[in-house]
Scaffold this motif. Structure first.
Motif, mmCIF file in Angstrom:
data_model
loop_
_atom_site.group_PDB
_atom_site.id
_atom_site.type_symbol
_atom_site.label_atom_id
_atom_site.label_comp_id
_atom_site.label_asym_id
_atom_site.label_seq_id
_atom_site.Cartn_x
_atom_site.Cartn_y
_atom_site.Cartn_z
ATOM 1 N N PHE A 17 1.661 -6.233 -8.593
ATOM 2 C CA PHE A 17 2.241 -4.999 -9.119
ATOM 3 C C PHE A 17 2.138 -3.886 -8.083
ATOM 4 O O PHE A 17 3.107 -3.167 -7.822
ATOM 5 C CB PHE A 17 1.536 -4.582 -10.415
ATOM 6 C CG PHE A 17 1.885 -3.193 -10.861
ATOM 7 C CD1 PHE A 17 3.157 -2.905 -11.335
ATOM 8 C CD2 PHE A 17 0.956 -2.162 -10.786
ATOM 9 C CE1 PHE A 17 3.500 -1.618 -11.734
ATOM 10 C CE2 PHE A 17 1.283 -0.880 -11.182
ATOM 11 C CZ PHE A 17 2.555 -0.602 -11.657
ATOM 12 N N ASN A 18 0.969 -3.757 -7.467
ATOM 13 C CA ASN A 18 0.764 -2.725 -6.462
ATOM 14 C C ASN A 18 1.759 -2.856 -5.312
ATOM 15 O O ASN A 18 2.413 -1.884 -4.922
ATOM 16 C CB ASN A 18 -0.675 -2.783 -5.936
ATOM 17 C CG ASN A 18 -0.943 -1.750 -4.871
ATOM 18 O OD1 ASN A 18 -0.643 -0.576 -5.025
ATOM 19 N ND2 ASN A 18 -1.511 -2.187 -3.768
ATOM 20 N N VAL A 19 1.899 -4.061 -4.773
ATOM 21 C CA VAL A 19 2.763 -4.263 -3.602
ATOM 22 C C VAL A 19 4.243 -4.173 -3.951
ATOM 23 O O VAL A 19 5.012 -3.576 -3.213
ATOM 24 C CB VAL A 19 2.409 -5.604 -2.923
ATOM 25 C CG1 VAL A 19 3.598 -6.328 -2.374
ATOM 26 C CG2 VAL A 19 1.452 -5.374 -1.795
ATOM 27 N N LYS A 25 7.944 -0.323 -0.370
ATOM 28 C CA LYS A 25 8.442 -0.325 1.022
ATOM 29 C C LYS A 25 7.625 -1.305 1.868
ATOM 30 O O LYS A 25 8.159 -1.949 2.768
ATOM 31 C CB LYS A 25 8.377 1.072 1.631
ATOM 32 C CG LYS A 25 9.240 2.094 0.918
ATOM 33 C CD LYS A 25 10.605 2.172 1.502
ATOM 34 C CE LYS A 25 11.323 3.354 0.867
ATOM 35 N NZ LYS A 25 12.739 3.216 0.851
ATOM 36 N N VAL A 26 6.332 -1.426 1.565
ATOM 37 C CA VAL A 26 5.489 -2.392 2.270
ATOM 38 C C VAL A 26 5.992 -3.806 1.988
ATOM 39 O O VAL A 26 6.114 -4.630 2.893
ATOM 40 C CB VAL A 26 4.008 -2.243 1.856
ATOM 41 C CG1 VAL A 26 3.165 -3.388 2.412
ATOM 42 C CG2 VAL A 26 3.462 -0.900 2.302
ATOM 43 N N GLN A 36 16.475 -4.895 11.069
ATOM 44 C CA GLN A 36 17.400 -4.734 9.937
ATOM 45 C C GLN A 36 16.905 -3.722 8.902
ATOM 46 O O GLN A 36 17.501 -3.577 7.841
ATOM 47 C CB GLN A 36 17.630 -6.090 9.265
ATOM 48 C CG GLN A 36 18.307 -7.077 10.185
ATOM 49 C CD GLN A 36 18.414 -8.457 9.562
ATOM 50 O OE1 GLN A 36 17.946 -8.717 8.464
ATOM 51 N NE2 GLN A 36 19.059 -9.370 10.280
ATOM 52 N N ARG A 37 15.862 -2.992 9.198
ATOM 53 C CA ARG A 37 15.275 -2.059 8.225
ATOM 54 C C ARG A 37 16.021 -0.744 8.107
ATOM 55 O O ARG A 37 15.748 0.040 7.208
ATOM 56 C CB ARG A 37 13.811 -1.797 8.570
ATOM 57 C CG ARG A 37 12.962 -3.023 8.350
ATOM 58 C CD ARG A 37 11.519 -2.770 8.655
ATOM 59 N NE ARG A 37 10.801 -4.034 8.637
ATOM 60 C CZ ARG A 37 9.638 -4.229 9.207
ATOM 61 N NH1 ARG A 37 9.029 -3.230 9.828
ATOM 62 N NH2 ARG A 37 9.059 -5.406 9.157
ATOM 63 N N ASP A 38 16.974 -0.485 9.004
ATOM 64 C CA ASP A 38 17.753 0.752 8.932
ATOM 65 C C ASP A 38 19.027 0.578 8.125
ATOM 66 O O ASP A 38 19.852 1.489 8.073
ATOM 67 C CB ASP A 38 18.102 1.237 10.349
ATOM 68 C CG ASP A 38 16.878 1.723 11.101
ATOM 69 O OD1 ASP A 38 15.917 2.171 10.450
ATOM 70 O OD2 ASP A 38 16.880 1.635 12.345
ATOM 71 N N PHE A 42 17.933 -2.776 3.004
ATOM 72 C CA PHE A 42 16.473 -2.622 3.001
ATOM 73 C C PHE A 42 16.029 -1.814 1.784
ATOM 74 O O PHE A 42 15.104 -2.206 1.065
ATOM 75 C CB PHE A 42 15.989 -1.951 4.290
ATOM 76 C CG PHE A 42 14.506 -1.707 4.308
ATOM 77 C CD1 PHE A 42 13.634 -2.733 4.640
ATOM 78 C CD2 PHE A 42 13.986 -0.468 3.999
ATOM 79 C CE1 PHE A 42 12.259 -2.518 4.658
ATOM 80 C CE2 PHE A 42 12.617 -0.243 4.005
ATOM 81 C CZ PHE A 42 11.751 -1.272 4.341
ATOM 82 N N ASP A 43 16.708 -0.692 1.536
ATOM 83 C CA ASP A 43 16.357 0.146 0.384
ATOM 84 C C ASP A 43 16.639 -0.560 -0.938
ATOM 85 O O ASP A 43 15.873 -0.423 -1.894
ATOM 86 C CB ASP A 43 17.103 1.483 0.440
ATOM 87 C CG ASP A 43 16.612 2.353 1.595
ATOM 88 O OD1 ASP A 43 15.403 2.281 1.915
ATOM 89 O OD2 ASP A 43 17.443 3.088 2.167
ATOM 90 N N VAL A 44 17.719 -1.322 -0.992
ATOM 91 C CA VAL A 44 18.039 -2.087 -2.208
ATOM 92 C C VAL A 44 16.929 -3.089 -2.494
ATOM 93 O O VAL A 44 16.454 -3.217 -3.627
ATOM 94 C CB VAL A 44 19.410 -2.794 -2.078
ATOM 95 C CG1 VAL A 44 19.625 -3.775 -3.220
ATOM 96 C CG2 VAL A 44 20.537 -1.768 -2.027
ATOM 97 N N LEU A 45 16.497 -3.798 -1.463
ATOM 98 C CA LEU A 45 15.424 -4.771 -1.635
ATOM 99 C C LEU A 45 14.130 -4.084 -2.062
ATOM 100 O O LEU A 45 13.450 -4.550 -2.981
ATOM 101 C CB LEU A 45 15.195 -5.569 -0.356
ATOM 102 C CG LEU A 45 14.069 -6.596 -0.444
ATOM 103 C CD1 LEU A 45 14.427 -7.692 -1.443
ATOM 104 C CD2 LEU A 45 13.780 -7.189 0.912
ATOM 105 N N ALA A 46 13.796 -2.988 -1.412
ATOM 106 C CA ALA A 46 12.567 -2.263 -1.748
ATOM 107 C C ALA A 46 12.574 -1.824 -3.211
ATOM 108 O O ALA A 46 11.579 -1.980 -3.922
ATOM 109 C CB ALA A 46 12.391 -1.062 -0.826
#
Length: 141
Positions: A17-19, A25-26, A36-38, A42-46
């Motif tokens: 749950f924490n991660v 983002k971690v 590929q983080r830009d 990346f934001d969708v996955l996070a």
């Protein structure tokens, strides 16, 4: 021994749950290559990891409540079912990483399962799957 496996389950799922939800983002950095983080993906996955975190929170709470109410589940079949479900929860997280790990061995895969934090997760999900399954089988027999 039952209490020990329930504590391990509660801690492991709370860490998930924490991660996945709090430090999402971690989580995304664990599976998305640096180059590929830009991208918007990346934001969708996070953000989508938070859903997985919610399931982990529910399983953590289940195990905590079981610990607090051990005497309420007085039949072996109750424990067998609950431990089997825990085993499946850990097992699916392990099993869905197996094809990726096999690709890692050939130099591919969408993320690295066989190194660092992901290897730690991979191994612990496997171990907790096995422990819960063994305990469930003991209650079934």
């Amino acid at each position: 021994m039952l209490e020990c496996i329930l504590v391990l389950n509660a801690i492991w799922f709370a860490m998930g749950f924490n991660v996945f939800s709090i430090r999402n983002k971690v989580f995304a950095k664990l599976v998305v290559p640096r180059e590929q983080r830009d991208t918007p993906v990346f934001d969708v996955l996070a953000e989508s990891g938070r859903f997985l975190g919610g399931f982990n929170l529910a399983f953590s709470l289940l195990n905590i409540l079981l610990l607090m109410n051990l005497s309420e589940f007085d039949k072996d079949i109750h424990w067998a079912i609950l431990l089997l479900v825990n085993s499946v929860a850990h097992g699916t997280q392990f099993a869905f990483n197996v094809p990726i790990a096999l690709k890692n061995r050939q130099g591919g895969g969408v993320w690295q399962v066989l190194k660092g934090t992901m290897l730690f997760i991979f191994v612990n999900d496997f171990l907790l799957m096995v422990f819960n399954a063994i305990f469930a089988a003991c209650y079934f027999l």
